[in-house]
Write a protein that holds these residues in place. Structure first.
Motif, PDB file in Angstrom:
ATOM      1  N   UNK A 106       5.243   5.552   3.425  1.00 11.70           N
ATOM      2  CA  UNK A 106       4.312   6.582   3.883  1.00 11.70           C
ATOM      3  C   UNK A 106       3.381   6.921   2.723  1.00 11.70           C
ATOM      4  N   UNK A 107       2.085   6.717   2.936  1.00 13.47           N
ATOM      5  CA  UNK A 107       1.064   7.055   1.949  1.00 13.47           C
ATOM      6  C   UNK A 107       0.403   8.357   2.371  1.00 13.47           C
ATOM      7  N   UNK A 108       0.508   9.376   1.520  1.00  8.84           N
ATOM      8  CA  UNK A 108      -0.077  10.687   1.819  1.00  8.84           C
ATOM      9  C   UNK A 108      -1.201  10.938   0.824  1.00  8.84           C
ATOM     10  N   UNK A 109      -2.435  10.780   1.289  1.00  5.26           N
ATOM     11  CA  UNK A 109      -3.602  10.861   0.411  1.00  5.26           C
ATOM     12  C   UNK A 109      -4.808  11.231   1.257  1.00  5.26           C
ATOM     13  N   UNK A 110      -5.616  12.191   0.770  1.00  5.35           N
ATOM     14  CA  UNK A 110      -6.764  12.644   1.553  1.00  5.35           C
ATOM     15  C   UNK A 110      -8.083  12.017   1.118  1.00  5.35           C
ATOM     16  N   UNK A 111      -8.089  11.265   0.024  1.00 10.49           N
ATOM     17  CA  UNK A 111      -9.315  10.607  -0.436  1.00 10.49           C
ATOM     18  C   UNK A 111      -9.486   9.284   0.327  1.00 10.49           C
ATOM     19  N   UNK A 112     -10.546   9.153   1.150  1.00 12.55           N
ATOM     20  CA  UNK A 112     -10.699   7.948   1.986  1.00 12.55           C
ATOM     21  C   UNK A 112     -10.791   6.658   1.185  1.00 12.55           C
ATOM     22  N   UNK A 143      -8.012   3.609   1.367  1.00 16.46           N
ATOM     23  CA  UNK A 143      -8.315   2.224   1.752  1.00 16.46           C
ATOM     24  C   UNK A 143      -7.813   1.247   0.686  1.00 16.46           C
ATOM     25  N   UNK A 144      -8.051   1.596  -0.565  1.00 15.18           N
ATOM     26  CA  UNK A 144      -7.638   0.729  -1.667  1.00 15.18           C
ATOM     27  C   UNK A 144      -6.116   0.555  -1.690  1.00 15.18           C
ATOM     28  N   UNK A 145      -5.394   1.653  -1.556  1.00 19.25           N
ATOM     29  CA  UNK A 145      -3.945   1.592  -1.647  1.00 19.25           C
ATOM     30  C   UNK A 145      -3.320   0.941  -0.411  1.00 19.25           C
ATOM     31  N   UNK A 146      -3.865   1.211   0.761  1.00 21.95           N
ATOM     32  CA  UNK A 146      -3.325   0.578   1.967  1.00 21.95           C
ATOM     33  C   UNK A 146      -3.452  -0.932   1.880  1.00 21.95           C
ATOM     34  N   UNK A 147      -4.583  -1.403   1.382  1.00 17.91           N
ATOM     35  CA  UNK A 147      -4.794  -2.838   1.240  1.00 17.91           C
ATOM     36  C   UNK A 147      -3.831  -3.428   0.209  1.00 17.91           C
ATOM     37  N   UNK A 148      -3.697  -2.758  -0.928  1.00 21.68           N
ATOM     38  CA  UNK A 148      -2.812  -3.262  -1.982  1.00 21.68           C
ATOM     39  C   UNK A 148      -1.356  -3.269  -1.532  1.00 21.68           C
ATOM     40  N   UNK A 149      -0.941  -2.230  -0.831  1.00 23.44           N
ATOM     41  CA  UNK A 149       0.441  -2.152  -0.356  1.00 23.44           C
ATOM     42  C   UNK A 149       0.723  -3.213   0.699  1.00 23.44           C
ATOM     43  N   UNK A 150      -0.229  -3.414   1.601  1.00 18.98           N
ATOM     44  CA  UNK A 150      -0.062  -4.447   2.622  1.00 18.98           C
ATOM     45  C   UNK A 150       0.005  -5.828   1.987  1.00 18.98           C
ATOM     46  N   UNK A 184       4.927  -2.381   4.987  1.00 24.04           N
ATOM     47  CA  UNK A 184       4.348  -1.750   6.167  1.00 24.04           C
ATOM     48  C   UNK A 184       3.944  -0.335   5.754  1.00 24.04           C
ATOM     49  N   UNK A 185       2.726   0.081   6.095  1.00 23.23           N
ATOM     50  CA  UNK A 185       2.190   1.340   5.566  1.00 23.23           C
ATOM     51  C   UNK A 185       1.708   2.258   6.688  1.00 23.23           C
ATOM     52  N   UNK A 186       2.212   3.495   6.678  1.00 20.55           N
ATOM     53  CA  UNK A 186       1.665   4.567   7.504  1.00 20.55           C
ATOM     54  C   UNK A 186       0.900   5.514   6.590  1.00 20.55           C
ATOM     55  N   UNK A 187      -0.064   6.216   7.162  1.00 19.10           N
ATOM     56  CA  UNK A 187      -0.893   7.101   6.344  1.00 19.10           C
ATOM     57  C   UNK A 187      -0.977   8.499   6.956  1.00 19.10           C
TER      58      UNK A 187
END
Length: 225
Positions: free
Chosen positions: A4-10, A14-21, A26-29
């Motif tokens: 679970x990624x909890x972050x309010x900076x768009x 995007x950067x972290x979701x891509x890197x984690x994937x 598997x990433x939820x935000x």
């Protein structure tokens, strides 16, 4: 492994979701504290990356509520530069590690791997089960030195089972930890992926425990690792 990624900076999201994937997660935000609290309470994550400066409810309050509710998911907090009081508050609320913004994505991934490794009771960076090896840093696996060609979902499945080797894992648990929130989940597809991975690692390495689930084991004569 499901994060679970909890972050309010768009942009950072995007950067972290891509890197984690790309790293095989598997990433939820969640973009605010209210949504974060709900998801952390409702879904079984392997780890949480939690920004402390959130809209609606701040990250420290979210973390305190999770811990009061006995939610023990490992949490890596993100704090503002030089804000030592935030770090202290985060640790006092139940955080397991922290990272100061701005940071290098590779450091976040390394800290996340260490957090997951500690929470599952593994002392070394690489995972092994007999002749089966998996390196979370490169997202690569091998059997007896021979590299395995795995799809992203096959890798997630093998990674999760190696983190919990020797334990019976139900199909429901696998579904909950392999797929993100938006994926069309179907526990029947787990059987398909189990079959594919068995063909690649050796059928006897993944036992079916009738009515309960699956268990990853070393082959007879192998060191369990």
């Amino acid at each position: 492994m499901r994060i679970l990624l909890v972050e309010d900076d768009p942009d950072l999201t995007r950067q972290l979701k891509l890197a984690l994937a790309d790293a095989g997660y598997a990433v939820d935000h969640a973009g605010d504290g209210e949504e974060a609290h709900y998801l952390g309470e409702a879904e079984p994550y392997d780890a949480v990356i939690l920004d402390l400066g959130l809209p609606k409810v701040d990250g420290v309050s979210v973390l305190e509520r999770w811990r009061r509710e006995s939610i023990a998911t490992p949490v890596l907090i993100l704090t503002a530069r030089d804000n030592w009081s935030q770090k202290v508050a985060g640790f006092d609320a139940g955080a397991d590690d922290y990272l100061t913004k701005p940071f290098h994505t590779e450091e976040l991934l390394a800290r996340l791997r260490a957090l997951l490794r500690r929470s599952a009771g593994h002392a070394t960076p690489n995972l092994s089960c007999g002749g089966l090896r998996l390196d979370p840093r490169s997202a690569r696996a091998s059997v007896n030195g021979e590299p395995l060609r795995l799809t992203s979902l096959e890798y997630r499945l093998l990674h999760y089972m190696m983190m919990h080797q020797g334990r019976v894992i139900s199909r429901t648990e696998l579904v909950e930890h392999l797929y993100d929130q938006d994926f069309d989940r179907d526990s029947n597809t787990i059987e398909v992926f189990i079959g594919r991975v068995r063909k690649k690692v050796g059928a006897d390495r993944i036992e079916t425990v009738r009515g309960l689930g699956y268990r990853l084991v070393a082959l007879e004569g192998e060191d369990a690792g």
